[in-house]
Design a protein around this motif. Sequence first.
Motif, PDB file in Angstrom:
ATOM      1  N   ARG A 483       0.817  -1.216   0.000  1.00  0.00           N
ATOM      2  CA  ARG A 483       0.000   0.000   0.000  1.00  0.00           C
ATOM      3  C   ARG A 483       0.853   1.271   0.000  1.00  0.00           C
ATOM      4  N   TYR A 484       2.011   1.225   0.623  1.00  0.00           N
ATOM      5  CA  TYR A 484       2.923   2.374   0.609  1.00  0.00           C
ATOM      6  C   TYR A 484       3.395   2.640  -0.824  1.00  0.00           C
ATOM      7  N   PHE A 485       3.731   1.566  -1.519  1.00  0.00           N
ATOM      8  CA  PHE A 485       4.156   1.629  -2.917  1.00  0.00           C
ATOM      9  C   PHE A 485       3.023   2.195  -3.783  1.00  0.00           C
ATOM     10  N   VAL A 486       1.805   1.691  -3.567  1.00  0.00           N
ATOM     11  CA  VAL A 486       0.635   2.156  -4.320  1.00  0.00           C
ATOM     12  C   VAL A 486       0.391   3.638  -4.047  1.00  0.00           C
ATOM     13  N   ASN A 487       0.457   4.022  -2.773  1.00  0.00           N
ATOM     14  CA  ASN A 487       0.153   5.402  -2.382  1.00  0.00           C
ATOM     15  C   ASN A 487       1.170   6.389  -2.948  1.00  0.00           C
ATOM     16  N   ARG A 488       2.430   5.950  -3.039  1.00  0.00           N
ATOM     17  CA  ARG A 488       3.470   6.832  -3.544  1.00  0.00           C
ATOM     18  C   ARG A 488       3.409   6.980  -5.063  1.00  0.00           C
ATOM     19  N   LEU A 489       2.963   5.929  -5.747  1.00  0.00           N
ATOM     20  CA  LEU A 489       3.078   5.901  -7.207  1.00  0.00           C
ATOM     21  C   LEU A 489       1.776   6.219  -7.944  1.00  0.00           C
ATOM     22  N   ALA A 490       0.652   5.712  -7.446  1.00  0.00           N
ATOM     23  CA  ALA A 490      -0.598   5.741  -8.223  1.00  0.00           C
ATOM     24  C   ALA A 490      -1.204   7.136  -8.331  1.00  0.00           C
ATOM     25  N   THR A 491      -1.687   7.448  -9.534  1.00  0.00           N
ATOM     26  CA  THR A 491      -2.495   8.652  -9.748  1.00  0.00           C
ATOM     27  C   THR A 491      -3.962   8.278  -9.949  1.00  0.00           C
ATOM     28  N   LYS A 492      -4.212   6.975 -10.004  1.00  0.00           N
ATOM     29  CA  LYS A 492      -5.574   6.484 -10.209  1.00  0.00           C
ATOM     30  C   LYS A 492      -5.653   5.047  -9.691  1.00  0.00           C
ATOM     31  N   ILE A 493      -6.780   4.712  -9.077  1.00  0.00           N
ATOM     32  CA  ILE A 493      -7.016   3.347  -8.585  1.00  0.00           C
ATOM     33  C   ILE A 493      -8.162   2.737  -9.387  1.00  0.00           C
ATOM     34  N   ILE A 494      -7.972   1.503  -9.859  1.00  0.00           N
ATOM     35  CA  ILE A 494      -9.080   0.731 -10.438  1.00  0.00           C
ATOM     36  C   ILE A 494      -9.270  -0.503  -9.574  1.00  0.00           C
ATOM     37  N   GLU A 495     -10.464  -0.620  -9.017  1.00  0.00           N
ATOM     38  CA  GLU A 495     -10.774  -1.734  -8.125  1.00  0.00           C
ATOM     39  C   GLU A 495     -11.643  -2.757  -8.852  1.00  0.00           C
ATOM     40  N   LEU A 501     -15.250  -3.223 -12.783  1.00  0.00           N
ATOM     41  CA  LEU A 501     -14.020  -2.440 -12.660  1.00  0.00           C
ATOM     42  C   LEU A 501     -14.426  -1.005 -12.352  1.00  0.00           C
ATOM     43  N   ILE A 502     -14.067  -0.539 -11.149  1.00  0.00           N
ATOM     44  CA  ILE A 502     -14.517   0.772 -10.674  1.00  0.00           C
ATOM     45  C   ILE A 502     -13.312   1.690 -10.539  1.00  0.00           C
ATOM     46  N   SER A 503     -13.364   2.869 -11.143  1.00  0.00           N
ATOM     47  CA  SER A 503     -12.240   3.804 -11.159  1.00  0.00           C
ATOM     48  C   SER A 503     -12.359   4.831 -10.042  1.00  0.00           C
ATOM     49  N   TYR A 504     -11.218   5.111  -9.404  1.00  0.00           N
ATOM     50  CA  TYR A 504     -11.120   6.155  -8.381  1.00  0.00           C
ATOM     51  C   TYR A 504      -9.922   7.032  -8.729  1.00  0.00           C
ATOM     52  N   PRO A 505     -10.124   8.276  -9.120  1.00  0.00           N
ATOM     53  CA  PRO A 505      -8.968   9.142  -9.377  1.00  0.00           C
ATOM     54  C   PRO A 505      -8.252   9.475  -8.082  1.00  0.00           C
ATOM     55  N   GLY A 506      -6.909   9.614  -8.138  1.00  0.00           N
ATOM     56  CA  GLY A 506      -6.157  10.026  -6.960  1.00  0.00           C
ATOM     57  C   GLY A 506      -5.327   8.918  -6.351  1.00  0.00           C
ATOM     58  N   THR A 507      -4.778   9.197  -5.180  1.00  0.00           N
ATOM     59  CA  THR A 507      -3.867   8.284  -4.485  1.00  0.00           C
ATOM     60  C   THR A 507      -4.624   7.185  -3.741  1.00  0.00           C
ATOM     61  N   PHE A 508      -3.864   6.277  -3.163  1.00  0.00           N
ATOM     62  CA  PHE A 508      -4.465   5.199  -2.374  1.00  0.00           C
ATOM     63  C   PHE A 508      -5.188   5.765  -1.149  1.00  0.00           C
ATOM     64  N   ASP A 509      -4.584   6.742  -0.480  1.00  0.00           N
ATOM     65  CA  ASP A 509      -5.227   7.353   0.691  1.00  0.00           C
ATOM     66  C   ASP A 509      -6.566   7.970   0.313  1.00  0.00           C
ATOM     67  N   GLU A 510      -6.608   8.632  -0.846  1.00  0.00           N
ATOM     68  CA  GLU A 510      -7.855   9.245  -1.304  1.00  0.00           C
ATOM     69  C   GLU A 510      -8.886   8.170  -1.649  1.00  0.00           C
ATOM     70  N   TYR A 511      -8.421   7.070  -2.203  1.00  0.00           N
ATOM     71  CA  TYR A 511      -9.306   5.924  -2.500  1.00  0.00           C
ATOM     72  C   TYR A 511      -9.928   5.376  -1.210  1.00  0.00           C
ATOM     73  N   ILE A 512      -9.106   5.203  -0.184  1.00  0.00           N
ATOM     74  CA  ILE A 512      -9.607   4.698   1.097  1.00  0.00           C
ATOM     75  C   ILE A 512     -10.640   5.658   1.680  1.00  0.00           C
ATOM     76  N   SER A 513     -10.356   6.952   1.588  1.00  0.00           N
ATOM     77  CA  SER A 513     -11.281   7.956   2.108  1.00  0.00           C
ATOM     78  C   SER A 513     -12.620   7.899   1.388  1.00  0.00           C
ATOM     79  N   ARG A 514     -12.582   7.766   0.065  1.00  0.00           N
ATOM     80  CA  ARG A 514     -13.833   7.689  -0.713  1.00  0.00           C
ATOM     81  C   ARG A 514     -14.611   6.416  -0.384  1.00  0.00           C
ATOM     82  N   LYS A 515     -13.869   5.322  -0.203  1.00  0.00           N
ATOM     83  CA  LYS A 515     -14.518   4.050   0.142  1.00  0.00           C
ATOM     84  C   LYS A 515     -15.234   4.162   1.486  1.00  0.00           C
ATOM     85  N   GLN A 516     -14.580   4.799   2.455  1.00  0.00           N
ATOM     86  CA  GLN A 516     -15.195   4.960   3.779  1.00  0.00           C
ATOM     87  C   GLN A 516     -16.432   5.835   3.709  1.00  0.00           C
TER      88      GLN A 516
END
Length: 576
Positions: A483-495, A501-516
Motif C-alpha cells: 500500500r505504501y508503494f501504491v500510495n506513492r506511485l498511483a495517480t488512479k485506482i481501479i478496483e 471495474l470501478i475507477s477512483y482518481p487520486g492516491t491510495f489514501d484518497e481511494y480509502i477515504s472515498r470508500k469509507q
Amino acid sequence: MNVIFENLYKDYEGKIVLSNLTGRINENDKIGLIGINGVGKTTLAKIIAKLESYEEGMLKYSPGNIKAIYLNQNSDNYKAMSVYDFLFEVLNDRKKDKIYQVKLKQAIVEAGLSEQIYSKQFGLLSGGEKTKLALCRVLIEDFDLLILDEPTNHLDLEGCKWLENFLNGLRKTVLIISHDRYFLDKTTNKTWELSAKFLKEYEGNYSDYKQQKEIETKNKIKEYDKQEKKIEHLKEVINDRKNWFDQAHMAAGQNDFARAKAKKHVSVMRAKEKELERVEKNKIDKPKGETAAYFDILNRSLINTKLPKYLVQIYDLSKRYENRNIFSKASFNIMRGEKIALLGENGAGKTTLLKIINGLDKKFEGKVTINPSVKTAYFAQELDSLDYDKSILENVLYYGINHAETRMLLACLLFKGDEVFKLVKNLSMGEKCRTAFAKIILSEANLLVLDELTNYMDIVSKEKIEEILSEFKETILFVSHDRYFVNRLATKIIEINNEKLISYPGTFDEYISRKQNSDSNNTDYNAIRDIISKLECELAFLSGRFNEKLSESEKEELDRKFIEISREINTYRLKL
C-alpha cells in the motif's frame, strides 16, 4: 514491563550474525524492526523471545515472568491439527469457559472468517487464513509481549486493514518485523533500524523514521564536506611550511636568527601534522549518497514519441473461468501518463486483466483496443523474461543500451561492481525481480504493466524501484499489495469488485477515504463510478471518430452525441 538487552553477540558456525547490539523495549511500545534481508532481524526477535541463544551479552526481563509470544509464517507444528484444536489448544482446562469461547468466536467473525472453518485441517488453509487464526488465538492467551514476523505476507488489503485495527486495539507491547511500510505507519510508534554495524532507535512510525534519516544524511554530508575541506587546508599549510623551511634552511647558512625562524616554522608544521593525524584518526566515512538514477536513459526514447490521449480502451469486457464470472461488462480507459494501481481481493482477476491487455489471454467477450503506437513491457510474477544461464549484465544489455549507461542503471538498482556478472540462476528472488525490472525499464516501452513487482524485495530495494518509476514519464498499470508503494506511485485506482471495474482518481489514501464515505452513505457510489467509466469509454470512441472522413450531417450528429455524453458524465460526477 521492560525488556533490556546489552552488547548482544550471535554467530552461526563462526559467521557473525549480530554484534554489540543494545536496546530496550518499554511497556506499550509498538516497535517496527526494519533492515535489509539477511541482516538478522528474525534472529534478534527470537533472542528477545528466548527462542534463540546468544554467545555474549545480556538479556533481561523485568519483571522476570514476562511472557513473550513469537508468531511467524511457519506453522508446520500445527499442520495436522484441526482448526478447532489449534484454536482451543491454549485454553487447556478453560475449554468450556464460555467467556473465552465467545471472545474467540467474535474475533473470528471480525477477521472475516466463519465458524465453518473449525472443522478444516489447519495445514490446508491459505497463508492469510493461518495468519488470522494465529492472531485470533493470541486474544485468549496470557502474554506481555507479542512479536510478529512479517505478519502481512499472506494478507490481502482487507486482511491488512483488519490486522491494523487488531493491533491498534491491543493494549499490549508489540515488536513487528515487516517490509510493509504502510502497515508500519498505521501500527507503530517507534522504529528500530538494524544494520550490520548497529541497532538504532527512532521515535515515531516508518514515515517519521524516513524524515529523520534524511536529516541525518544531510547533516553527515555537511560534516564530511567540512572535514574534507579541513584536511585539504591542513595539507596545504603543512606543504607550504615544509617548502618554506627547506628554502629558508638552505638560505640561512650559519645565520642563527634565520635558522631560529626556520625552526619556528618547523614547530608550526609539526603542530599541523599532529592536528591532521587527529582528524584522520577520527575521520568520518563518506556517507553513502543516493546513486542518481540515470533518468535520461528511461525517457530518452519517449520524449518525442507521439502518442494518443487514450492508449488502451476496454468496453463491456466479460471473462469466465468454467462456471465463474471474473468480469461482467467492465469498461475503462488507460490514458497517457496515468499510473494506475489495479486492486482487488485475491482471485478477483487482476492478473487475468493484465494478461488480456498484454494479448496473452484472448478468451474473453467485449472490446479491448490498444493503440498501434503503444509498446508494452510486461513484468510477470513467473519471471519468464529472464535467461537464467546468463549474467545480470548480459540479460539487460540485450536491449542495446550502451555498457556504461546500463551499469549506471544497475547501480541504481543496487547491483554494484562485480555483482553485475552474477548468473541469474544464482540470485535471490528479490535480485531476480530487480534484474527483470531493469530489462523492462530499458526496453523503451511506453506502457509498463507490472504484476506484483516488489513481492520479494526489502524496503531499500522497493524504494529504489519507486524512485525510478516516479521519474518514468509515460504510463504504468500495476498490481501490488504494497500500500505504501501504491500510495506513492498511483495517480488512479481501479478496483475489481463484484465482477466490475470501478475507477477512483487520486492516491491510495484518497481511494480509502472515498470508500469509507461510500460505506457510511446509502448512495451506491460504485454503481455511479461504473456508469462514468462506461460513458468515458463511449466518449473516447467518439473522439477517435473525429479523425475519420465524415459528411457534415455525420459531424453534426457526432458533435451532438459528444456534448450529450460529456454533460451526462458531469451530472454523475456531481453525485460523487
